[in-house]
Motif scaffolding. Structure first.
Motif, short mmCIF file in Angstrom:
data_model
loop_
_atom_site.label_atom_id
_atom_site.label_comp_id
_atom_site.label_asym_id
_atom_site.label_seq_id
_atom_site.Cartn_x
_atom_site.Cartn_y
_atom_site.Cartn_z
N VAL A 1 6.50 -69.12 67.22
CA VAL A 1 7.52 -68.66 68.16
C VAL A 1 8.56 -69.73 68.47
N GLY A 2 8.43 -70.91 67.86
CA GLY A 2 9.47 -71.93 67.99
C GLY A 2 9.25 -72.97 69.06
N GLN A 3 8.08 -72.98 69.72
CA GLN A 3 7.83 -74.03 70.70
C GLN A 3 7.56 -75.38 70.03
N PHE A 4 7.09 -75.34 68.80
CA PHE A 4 6.94 -76.55 67.98
C PHE A 4 7.84 -76.42 66.76
N GLU A 5 8.44 -77.54 66.35
CA GLU A 5 9.14 -77.56 65.07
C GLU A 5 8.17 -77.80 63.92
N ILE A 6 7.14 -78.60 64.18
CA ILE A 6 6.19 -78.98 63.14
C ILE A 6 4.80 -78.96 63.74
N ALA A 7 3.78 -79.00 62.88
CA ALA A 7 2.42 -78.98 63.40
C ALA A 7 1.43 -79.59 62.42
N HIS A 8 0.44 -80.24 62.98
CA HIS A 8 -0.81 -80.62 62.33
C HIS A 8 -1.56 -79.31 62.15
N ALA A 9 -1.81 -78.89 60.92
CA ALA A 9 -2.31 -77.54 60.69
C ALA A 9 -3.45 -77.51 59.69
N LEU A 10 -4.30 -76.53 59.84
CA LEU A 10 -5.33 -76.25 58.85
C LEU A 10 -4.69 -75.93 57.52
N ALA A 11 -5.23 -76.45 56.44
CA ALA A 11 -4.60 -76.27 55.13
C ALA A 11 -4.45 -74.81 54.71
N PRO A 12 -5.39 -73.91 55.04
CA PRO A 12 -5.18 -72.50 54.66
C PRO A 12 -4.25 -71.74 55.60
N MET A 13 -3.86 -72.33 56.71
CA MET A 13 -3.11 -71.58 57.72
C MET A 13 -1.75 -71.07 57.24
N PRO A 14 -0.93 -71.87 56.57
CA PRO A 14 0.33 -71.32 56.05
C PRO A 14 0.11 -70.18 55.07
N ILE A 15 -0.93 -70.29 54.25
CA ILE A 15 -1.23 -69.25 53.27
C ILE A 15 -1.58 -67.95 53.98
N ALA A 16 -2.46 -68.04 54.97
CA ALA A 16 -2.87 -66.85 55.71
C ALA A 16 -1.69 -66.20 56.41
N SER A 17 -0.83 -67.01 56.99
CA SER A 17 0.35 -66.48 57.67
C SER A 17 1.25 -65.74 56.70
N ASN A 18 1.49 -66.34 55.55
CA ASN A 18 2.40 -65.74 54.57
C ASN A 18 1.83 -64.49 53.91
N LEU A 19 0.50 -64.36 53.95
CA LEU A 19 -0.15 -63.17 53.41
C LEU A 19 -0.29 -62.07 54.46
N GLY A 20 0.26 -62.29 55.65
CA GLY A 20 0.23 -61.28 56.69
C GLY A 20 -1.09 -61.17 57.42
N LEU A 21 -1.88 -62.26 57.45
CA LEU A 21 -3.21 -62.24 58.05
C LEU A 21 -3.23 -62.79 59.47
N THR A 22 -2.06 -63.04 60.05
CA THR A 22 -1.96 -63.60 61.39
C THR A 22 -1.07 -62.71 62.26
N PRO A 23 -1.07 -62.91 63.58
CA PRO A 23 -0.38 -61.97 64.48
C PRO A 23 1.14 -61.91 64.32
N PHE A 24 1.77 -63.03 63.91
CA PHE A 24 3.22 -63.07 63.85
C PHE A 24 3.72 -63.00 62.41
N ASP A 25 4.85 -62.33 62.23
CA ASP A 25 5.47 -62.22 60.91
C ASP A 25 6.39 -63.41 60.69
N THR A 26 5.79 -64.58 60.56
CA THR A 26 6.54 -65.82 60.39
C THR A 26 6.05 -66.53 59.14
N ARG A 27 6.96 -66.94 58.28
CA ARG A 27 6.59 -67.65 57.07
C ARG A 27 6.51 -69.15 57.34
N PHE A 28 5.38 -69.74 56.99
CA PHE A 28 5.18 -71.18 57.11
C PHE A 28 5.15 -71.79 55.71
#
Length: 404
Positions: free
Chosen positions: A51-78
């Protein structure tokens, strides 16, 4: 003029590159004022980044993949333009479960095969005696922890969704959950394994590096749209983080780094509980061990976002029923990691960068030089404990061979 960037992170030792970038001035030298915000859960980090509160993040390695595959609540590409190190996790079990495992098998935390066999036998005995299923905690469904735990269990003869129950807990609650008996074990990053041992609640029985050597864990995650609109800032940040990774990887800096990480605003744990992950002196059931490759912040191309790592995580998402396999989904996963951005950012630094985007995983039994520019780069060992090989060019066959 300084550019302010807000970065979400969790209190884990593998946040070291981000923290050192701020505290040792690497970010400032690139004109970046890095504002680090500690969070309690990975869902918080993901959602605030989305939602834009962070520009960058320390993230789990599969998290961008899950987001881009539509497996997370927001339709945001990481995207992940950089990795934040290799390894850093371990599996800790309660004293009671350890005793059950040791009743059938002697093992050390660096022998994942023997430890897995011991756990499988303990599971069988518990089942035959009519006991309840064991409960193991991981930090998030789309985490290296979940997938490496499942991989280890399945290869050891334990069915993750039948023989045990996997539950989700934030890292900082793991040790207390073990103390209270709510879980029988957990897979988590440091220092929370060492905290559990320090509390007398359990012992480390396996490390991430013993399951898959030189394996991916955390990445730098950014919104794809932000990366496109702020390419110069992102490149400056990657340069700063690379220099930070170099500093974190030097043994002579580990004591200072542990003290920095110990601050209440960062990990909030004693430096002597943080240092073992940095110097490899973890304490396990057999006493103090030596795990030189437990966490690699810089060596072995530890900050390079290999697309083969992304595809391996994708293969496990398919294996465990999170997503259907298709060529389109595999391509989404592959493109979630961006080695092209990494290369562009580091092109003027005269540091070794891989010339390939992917590699065969699990094929190296020793350290070897590989193709890189402008100087040689050393990779490996990178073996899986069961001897398996993951060739990203044979993804379909690999997925077809996986058993639950």
């Amino acid at each position: 003029m300084m550019t302010e960037l807000s970065a979400g992170f969790l209190p884990l030792t593998d946040s070291a590159i981000l923290i050192a970038a701020r505290e040792k001035g690497f970010a400032g030298a690139e004109g970046i004022d890095l504002n680090l915000v500690r969070e309690t859960s990975w869902a918080n980090v993901r959602d605030k980044l989305a939602v834009g509160q962070f520009e960058i993040a320390h993230a789990l390695a599969p998290m961008p993949i899950a987001s881009n595959l539509g497996l997370t609540p927001f339709d945001t590409r990481f995207i992940a333009p950089m990795a934040l190190g290799l390894g850093g996790n371990a599996i800790t079990v309660s004293n009671r479960l350890l005793a059950a495992m040791q009743a059938s098998q002697n093992f050390t935390m660096m022998n994942a095969r023997l430890a897995g066999e011991a756990l499988a036998q303990a599971v069988r005995v518990r089942r035959d005696e009519g006991g309840n299923r064991l409960h193991f905690a991981v930090v998030h469904p789309f985490s290296g922890h979940n997938f490496e735990l499942r991989y280890w269990l399945a290869a050891s003869g334990v069915a993750p969704d039948l023989d045990i129950e996997i539950v989700i807990l934030p890292p900082s609650l793991m040790a207390d959950a073990l103390v209270s008996g709510q879980v029988d074990g957990y897979c988590v990053g440091e220092p929370w394994n060492s905290v559990g041992v320090d509390k007398g609640a359990g012992n480390i029985v396996a490390t991430k590096s013993s399951i898959w050597a030189s394996s991916p864990e955390k990445v730098l995650a950014v919104r794809e749209s932000w990366a496109a609109d702020n390419s110069n800032t992102l490149q400056a940040l990657l340069r700063a983080l690379y220099r930070s990774a170099e500093w974190c990887g030097q043994a002579g800096n580990h004591c200072e780094l542990a003290k920095i990480l110990a601050a209440p605003t960062y990990l909030g744990q004693r430096a002597d509980l943080i240092l073992p992950a940095l110097d490899g002196s973890l304490v396990a059931s057999e006493g103090a061990g030596s795990v030189s490759d437990f966490f690699q912040p810089h060596a072995r191309a530890a900050t390079f976002p290999w697309q083969s790592h992304a595809l391996w995580f994708y293969s496990q998402m398919v294996r465990w029923g999170y997503v259907e396999h298709s060529a389109a989904n595999a391509e989404i996963a592959r493109r979630s990691y961006r080695p092209d951005i990494y290369r562009t950012a580091l092109s003027g630094m005269k540091v070794p960068v891989p010339t390939a985007n992917s590699k065969v995983e699990g094929a190296l039994n020793e350290t070897v030089p590989v193709g890189a520019a402008p100087q040689p780069l050393y990779l490996g060992p990178d073996g899986f404990f069961d001897g398996a090989i993951f060739d990203p060019d044979r993804l379909d066959a690999y997925i077809g061979s996986q058993k639950n």
